[in-house]
Design an enzyme around this catalytic site. Structure first.
Site, PDB file in Angstrom:
ATOM      1  N   ARG A  44       0.843  -1.206   0.000  1.00  0.00           N
ATOM      2  CA  ARG A  44       0.000   0.000   0.000  1.00  0.00           C
ATOM      3  C   ARG A  44       0.878   1.256   0.000  1.00  0.00           C
ATOM      4  NH1 ARG A  44       2.481   2.071   3.216  1.00  0.00           N
ATOM      5  NH2 ARG A  44       2.543   1.902   5.472  1.00  0.00           N
ATOM      6  N   HIS A  51       1.456   8.542  10.197  1.00  0.00           N
ATOM      7  CA  HIS A  51       1.614   8.749  11.643  1.00  0.00           C
ATOM      8  C   HIS A  51       0.375   9.398  12.251  1.00  0.00           C
ATOM      9  CE1 HIS A  51       5.765   7.446  12.524  1.00  0.00           C
ATOM     10  NE2 HIS A  51       5.949   7.661  11.235  1.00  0.00           N
ATOM     11  N   ASP A  53      -2.663   7.097  12.287  1.00  0.00           N
ATOM     12  CA  ASP A  53      -3.605   6.003  12.597  1.00  0.00           C
ATOM     13  C   ASP A  53      -3.589   5.677  14.086  1.00  0.00           C
ATOM     14  OD1 ASP A  53      -1.083   4.726  12.474  1.00  0.00           O
ATOM     15  OD2 ASP A  53      -1.858   2.911  11.511  1.00  0.00           O
ATOM     16  N   GLY A 123      10.632  -3.681   4.300  1.00  0.00           N
ATOM     17  CA  GLY A 123      11.194  -2.558   5.062  1.00  0.00           C
ATOM     18  C   GLY A 123      11.247  -1.257   4.283  1.00  0.00           C
ATOM     19  N   GLY A 125       8.547   0.799   3.768  1.00  0.00           N
ATOM     20  CA  GLY A 125       7.438   1.700   4.094  1.00  0.00           C
ATOM     21  C   GLY A 125       6.199   1.440   3.256  1.00  0.00           C
ATOM     22  N   SER A 128       4.951  -4.199   3.599  1.00  0.00           N
ATOM     23  CA  SER A 128       5.248  -5.581   3.201  1.00  0.00           C
ATOM     24  C   SER A 128       4.929  -6.560   4.336  1.00  0.00           C
ATOM     25  CB  SER A 128       6.705  -5.727   2.763  1.00  0.00           C
ATOM     26  OG  SER A 128       7.562  -5.574   3.863  1.00  0.00           O
ATOM     27  N   ASP A 173      -2.223  -0.440   7.791  1.00  0.00           N
ATOM     28  CA  ASP A 173      -1.704  -1.308   6.741  1.00  0.00           C
ATOM     29  C   ASP A 173      -2.644  -2.477   6.467  1.00  0.00           C
ATOM     30  OD1 ASP A 173       0.359   0.439   6.943  1.00  0.00           O
ATOM     31  OD2 ASP A 173       1.799  -0.964   7.806  1.00  0.00           O
ATOM     32  N   TYR A 223       9.734   4.731  16.173  1.00  0.00           N
ATOM     33  CA  TYR A 223       8.292   4.674  15.892  1.00  0.00           C
ATOM     34  C   TYR A 223       7.515   4.642  17.218  1.00  0.00           C
ATOM     35  CZ  TYR A 223       3.792   3.071  14.053  1.00  0.00           C
ATOM     36  OH  TYR A 223       2.450   2.958  13.747  1.00  0.00           O
TER      37      TYR A 223
END
Ligand code: GLA
Length: 388
Positions: A44, A51, A53, A123, A125, A128, A173, A223
């Site tokens: 997606r 940042h 959700d 990795g 973004g 995946s 995601d 994060y």
């Protein structure tokens, strides 16, 4: 007794071949071999709304035509073989987490072995991890002859990542990978945990994604720190979600400008502004206004860079390279940041130039793709996922 999963087992060549051909075909199903079940899930991109959700904000996102395939079969000896993909060992944990989450949801999943293959880089973004988990869930449902509602697949995939693996992610995601429309975008309301489809009313406008090859991890400390800082900032302002207006907008700007103590106000300004931009971006997409959408994307990048502080010089350079190409409407980092990819919105005629410029700015290890919005699993795997 079920034995401990073997995370580094190499699956048989048949499983690897099936996973590879599944991702090459980008189809949900490869002609059946009775004991092998496969599934293909998309990645997606986020058009606007990173940042947020985990702050109850709004996200405008779309599935893209880069995929992960999982091929698996039951093992009769009871040994769970947690897969090695043809190219990425880290996917093993996600496959195993998906099997555990489905078991926790009451699906009787036997010990399996599996192989993965992907056109979607890990990795980067581009979700995946969620794609591996969701593809595994679909392949397991096919193996069991089961069927689940889209929302239950989202729940199981979130459970796998958030609770089984302990990654402090939000639910963006999983929703995007499962529920994205045939050809359009998804507006995700994280406060209501609800999605709505937004028509892609842009003719001759495409997405260009450039993976900088700089790697990030949602499991890393930054994060989690942003999540904690954002939660503290919302509390400080007496707000429950980023969709509420801050009680005193001028105080937020003043706080963000002050040296000491500016961090919470900057985080707050990002999540509130980004949520407003996501809503405006959905309007721009519906109204077919590529310029307005591109402008909001570039503003989003600046906010992620300056207020949320999750961009990197490499991401900034690639976004600037895209924006310098005539016909590019805007560009932004995408996903969690701290590395990963940049997304640009560009006229189809300028896409090649834009991709070249972005790849050149990313350096030798960079890769770029010209992409279109793609369907999520609820559309491509309707044999096992019921909408809703
Ligand atoms: C990662 C997380 C998501 C979201 C994005 C940033 O992809 O898994 O939940 O927070 O970062 O928007």
């Amino acid at each position: 007794m079920r034995m401990a999963p073997d995370r580094i087992a190499v699956p048989g060549p048949e499983l690897e071949r099936r996973a590879r051909s599944a991702v090459a075909a980008s189809t949900a199903r490869v002609p059946a071999r009775p004991d092998v079940f496969s599934a293909v899930a998309p990645g997606r991109c986020v058009l606007v709304g990173d940042h947020v959700d985990y702050a109850g904000g709004l996200v405008l996102c779309a599935a893209i035509d880069l995929h992960v395939a999982v091929a698996l079969r039951q093992r009769e000896d009871g040994v769970e073989r947690g897969v090695v993909g043809d190219d990425h060992r880290g996917r093993a944990d996600y496959v195993l987490a998906a099997t555990q989450a489905l078991r926790a949801a009451g699906v009787d999943v036997p010990p399996i072995e599996a192989a993965t293959s992907a056109s979607l880089p890990p990795g980067a973004g581009l979700a995946s991890s969620a794609a591996v988990v969701c593809a595994t869930v679909v392949a397991l449902l096919r193996l069991r002859g089961g069927r689940m509602a889209a929302s239950a697949v989202v729940d199981a995939a979130y459970e796998a990542e958030h609770n089984v693996l302990g990654v402090p992610c939000g639910r963006l995601d999983q929703h995007a990978v499962v529920e994205s429309p045939e050809r359009g975008a998804l507006l995700f309301d994280a406060a209501a945990d609800a999605v709505a489809t937004v028509a892609w009313n842009l003719a001759d406008v495409v997405l260009v994604v450039c993976d900088t090859a700089e790697r990030h991890s949602v499991a890393g400390p930054e994060y989690a720190r942003r999540r904690a800082e954002t939660a503290a900032a919302l509390e400080l302002a007496g707000m429950e979600t980023a969709q509420q207006p801050p009680p005193d907008a001028r105080a937020v700007d003043a706080g963000a400008a002050s040296g000491a103590g500016a961090v919470p106000w900057r985080r707050l300004r990002h999540v509130v502004g980004e949520t407003r931009r996501a809503a405006a971006a959905a309007d721009a997409l519906r109204g077919g206004d590529a310029r307005a959408l591109g402008r909001l994307m570039s503003e989003s990048h600046r906010s992620l860079r300056d207020d949320h502080e999750v961009s990197t010089p490499a991401l900034d350079a690639v976004a600037a390279a895209a924006e310098a190409i005539p016909g590019c409407h805007g560009a932004r980092m995408v996903g969690a940041g701290f590395g990963g990819s940049v997304l640009a919105l560009t006229d189809a005629g300028a896409a090649g130039h834009c991709a070249d410029a972005m790849r050149a700015a990313a350096g030798e290890r960079g890769a770029a793709w010209i992409l279109r919005p793609s369907p999520g699993l609820a559309r491509t795997a309707s044999d096992v996922i019921a909408r809703g």
